[in-house]
Design a protein around this motif. Structure first.
Motif, PDB file in Angstrom:
ATOM      1  N   TYR A 137     -22.201  26.454  29.792  1.00  0.00           N
ATOM      2  CA  TYR A 137     -23.362  25.570  29.672  1.00  0.00           C
ATOM      3  C   TYR A 137     -24.483  26.253  28.880  1.00  0.00           C
ATOM      4  CZ  TYR A 137     -27.748  23.436  31.305  1.00  0.00           C
ATOM      5  OH  TYR A 137     -29.002  22.881  31.384  1.00  0.00           O
ATOM      6  N   THR A 164     -20.000  20.905  34.216  1.00  0.00           N
ATOM      7  CA  THR A 164     -19.067  20.488  35.271  1.00  0.00           C
ATOM      8  C   THR A 164     -17.628  20.919  34.983  1.00  0.00           C
ATOM      9  OG1 THR A 164     -18.846  18.330  34.192  1.00  0.00           O
ATOM     10  CG2 THR A 164     -20.497  18.536  35.934  1.00  0.00           C
ATOM     11  N   GLU A 165     -17.280  21.100  33.722  1.00  0.00           N
ATOM     12  CA  GLU A 165     -15.908  21.459  33.373  1.00  0.00           C
ATOM     13  C   GLU A 165     -15.691  22.963  33.244  1.00  0.00           C
ATOM     14  OE1 GLU A 165     -14.729  19.370  29.876  1.00  0.00           O
ATOM     15  OE2 GLU A 165     -15.522  17.444  30.574  1.00  0.00           O
ATOM     16  N   ASP A 168     -21.403  17.687  30.824  1.00  0.00           N
ATOM     17  CA  ASP A 168     -19.944  17.720  30.818  1.00  0.00           C
ATOM     18  C   ASP A 168     -19.425  19.149  30.729  1.00  0.00           C
ATOM     19  OD1 ASP A 168     -19.762  15.008  31.044  1.00  0.00           O
ATOM     20  OD2 ASP A 168     -19.661  14.642  28.872  1.00  0.00           O
ATOM     21  N   SER A 201     -17.788  13.735  39.537  1.00  0.00           N
ATOM     22  CA  SER A 201     -19.083  13.122  39.835  1.00  0.00           C
ATOM     23  C   SER A 201     -19.841  13.986  40.829  1.00  0.00           C
ATOM     24  CB  SER A 201     -18.893  11.713  40.394  1.00  0.00           C
ATOM     25  OG  SER A 201     -18.172  11.749  41.616  1.00  0.00           O
ATOM     26  N   ARG A 237     -25.995  14.643  28.058  1.00  0.00           N
ATOM     27  CA  ARG A 237     -24.693  14.258  28.593  1.00  0.00           C
ATOM     28  C   ARG A 237     -23.627  15.292  28.251  1.00  0.00           C
ATOM     29  NH1 ARG A 237     -20.195  11.947  26.849  1.00  0.00           N
ATOM     30  NH2 ARG A 237     -21.047  11.735  24.747  1.00  0.00           N
ATOM     31  N   LEU A 238     -23.637  15.772  26.996  1.00  0.00           N
ATOM     32  CA  LEU A 238     -22.636  16.757  26.587  1.00  0.00           C
ATOM     33  C   LEU A 238     -22.798  18.063  27.353  1.00  0.00           C
ATOM     34  CD1 LEU A 238     -22.678  16.154  22.709  1.00  0.00           C
ATOM     35  CD2 LEU A 238     -21.043  15.279  24.406  1.00  0.00           C
ATOM     36  N   CYS A 288     -19.087  11.966  35.204  1.00  0.00           N
ATOM     37  CA  CYS A 288     -18.804  12.691  33.967  1.00  0.00           C
ATOM     38  C   CYS A 288     -17.625  12.042  33.242  1.00  0.00           C
ATOM     39  CB  CYS A 288     -18.504  14.161  34.270  1.00  0.00           C
ATOM     40  SG  CYS A 288     -19.822  14.989  35.180  1.00  0.00           S
ATOM     41  N   ARG A 289     -17.365  12.478  32.032  1.00  0.00           N
ATOM     42  CA  ARG A 289     -16.303  11.870  31.233  1.00  0.00           C
ATOM     43  C   ARG A 289     -14.923  12.159  31.798  1.00  0.00           C
ATOM     44  NH1 ARG A 289     -16.389  15.752  25.808  1.00  0.00           N
ATOM     45  NH2 ARG A 289     -15.946  17.729  26.875  1.00  0.00           N
ATOM     46  N   THR A 290     -14.784  13.237  32.558  1.00  0.00           N
ATOM     47  CA  THR A 290     -13.480  13.578  33.141  1.00  0.00           C
ATOM     48  C   THR A 290     -13.227  12.876  34.461  1.00  0.00           C
ATOM     49  OG1 THR A 290     -14.458  15.508  34.232  1.00  0.00           O
ATOM     50  CG2 THR A 290     -13.482  15.849  32.039  1.00  0.00           C
TER      51      THR A 290
END
Length: 387
Positions: A43, A36-37, A33, A223, A29-30, A218-220
């Motif tokens: 990454y 995507t950010e 994130d 998607s 998951r991290l 994602c956390r932000t």
């Protein structure tokens, strides 16, 4: 905290012989994130710092970056409250994506209800087929042609013009046809219809909709969606063709694939799955510039009748002359005019090739015994009608 749907555990008791430890990993998951950010380089740096293996292949990374969508609230001008009006229980009408006030689409063309299945029969097909065995495409065409109540298709990519013809022919026979396509590849189907000059808006008994894969959030708030990899053909809720065969020319000629034909109780699971996917689908609306162009002499034409999909070649033989025997026209059965409209190359010839034609020939044989001259002339006429 991982949800139960993200875990592979088959029981809560670790001492259970069927227990599997959860496969959820937090660094998955991290890492997503970070991807995507911040992009690919960040990454790869994150994985190196964590001493963790790269769990994504290059195609998966490209898919995530290309299909990444920003959160909806970021596109609204003057929006300052991103959380919305929350209730005391923490729920929100904009936060929970599974709750919708939109009506579920209906199978408006009809859907058969079948009961009383006993057992399951499975037939395996491979492509390319062994000698003297039918191909997957031949079985798909045969199933669509034999449909009487409904044809339901779930396909990732649909660009085969031959199977498109079979589908349109079934719709022309007033058999309801439902097609669910992968949302990201649906434009390929529209391009195929445009190349064949088929206006989908004029096909009365055809419904084409799109379905997307699950959405990863994602956390932000960003998607990305996945593809629909399900591929099956359901006919009359009685038989199913399912496998890794896509409706494309390349799968018929150059790709290896396998498919199974299911009959019996197992068909009910495909019936249920199709209705679930249809309830989650969105309508496929062709763009306005794809429908027709008035300045083009070869603009797309409606496909709503029994006219052939491809224009037929000019006949090699002479056209039949209905006035070949004018002196005997008053003695010929009036049904002759109805039956003579069906030729060997006619699409509806099979509808009168059965009992009607056998009864017609039986009457002709009886008349030939009573009147030899009339029987000889009528047999010559039937020979001409056969072309």
């Amino acid at each position: 905290m991982a949800r139960r749907s993200q875990s592979s555990s088959q029981g809560d008791n670790p001492l259970d012989p069927n227990y599997l430890p959860p496969h959820y990993k937090e660094y998955y998951r991290l890492a997503l994130d970070v991807l995507t950010e911040e992009g690919k380089e960040s990454y790869q740096r994150f994985l190196a710092d964590e001493a963790a293996p790269d769990f994504l292949c290059n195609s998966e990374v490209d898919h995530i970056i290309q299909n990444l969508q920003k959160p909806q609230y970021a596109n609204q001008e003057g929006s300052t409250d991103t959380a919305g009006d929350n209730d005391m229980d923490g729920s929100s009408g904009t936060y929970w994506p599974m709750n919708s006030d939109l009506a579920v689409p209906e199978l408006d063309l009809g859907w058969p209800m079948v009961f009383g299945f006993r057992g399951t029969e499975v037939t395996t097909l491979v492509q390319p087929p062994p000698p003297d065995n039918p191909s997957i495409k031949e079985e798909a065409r045969r199933m669509i042609r034999a449909a009487q109540q409904v044809v339901a298709i779930v396909m990732d990519i649909f660009t085969d013009v031959d199977l498109l013809f079979e589908v349109l022919d079934a719709a022309a026979r007033r058999v309801p046809v439902y097609i669910l396509l992968d949302e990201m590849n649906s434009q390929l189907f529209l391009d195929t219809a445009a190349k064949c000059r088929v206006n989908l808006n004029y096909v009365e008994f055809l419904r084409v909709r799109t379905v997307s894969g699950p959405t990863y959030y994602c956390r932000t708030g960003m998607s990305f969606k996945g593809h629909v990899k399900e591929k099956f053909l359901l006919v009359d809720c009685m038989v199913v063709l399912s496998g890794n065969y896509s409706f494309m020319w390349s799968f018929e000629k150059i790709h290896r694939s396998i498919a199974h034909i299911f009959q019996g109780e197992l068909v009910a699971s495909f019936d249920e799955e199709f209705r679930i996917l249809f309830a989650q689908s969105e309508p496929l609306v062709p763009p306005a510039n794809v429908l027709a162009k008035a300045e083009n002499a070869f603009a797309m034409t409606p496909f709503g009748s029994n006219m052939p999909f491809f224009p037929k070649k000019a006949p090699l033989m002479f056209q039949r002359d209905d006035n070949l025997f004018p002196s005997f026209m008053d003695r010929i059965d009036p049904d002759r005019y109805f039956l003579s409209n069906f030729r060997r190359d006619d699409m509806l010839r099979h509808t009168v090739e059965g009992s009607a034609m056998r009864m017609y020939k039986k009457v002709e044989m009886e008349n030939a015994q009573m009147d030899p001259v009339r029987g000889f002339l009528r047999s010559k006429q039937l020979e001409l009608d056969a072309f």
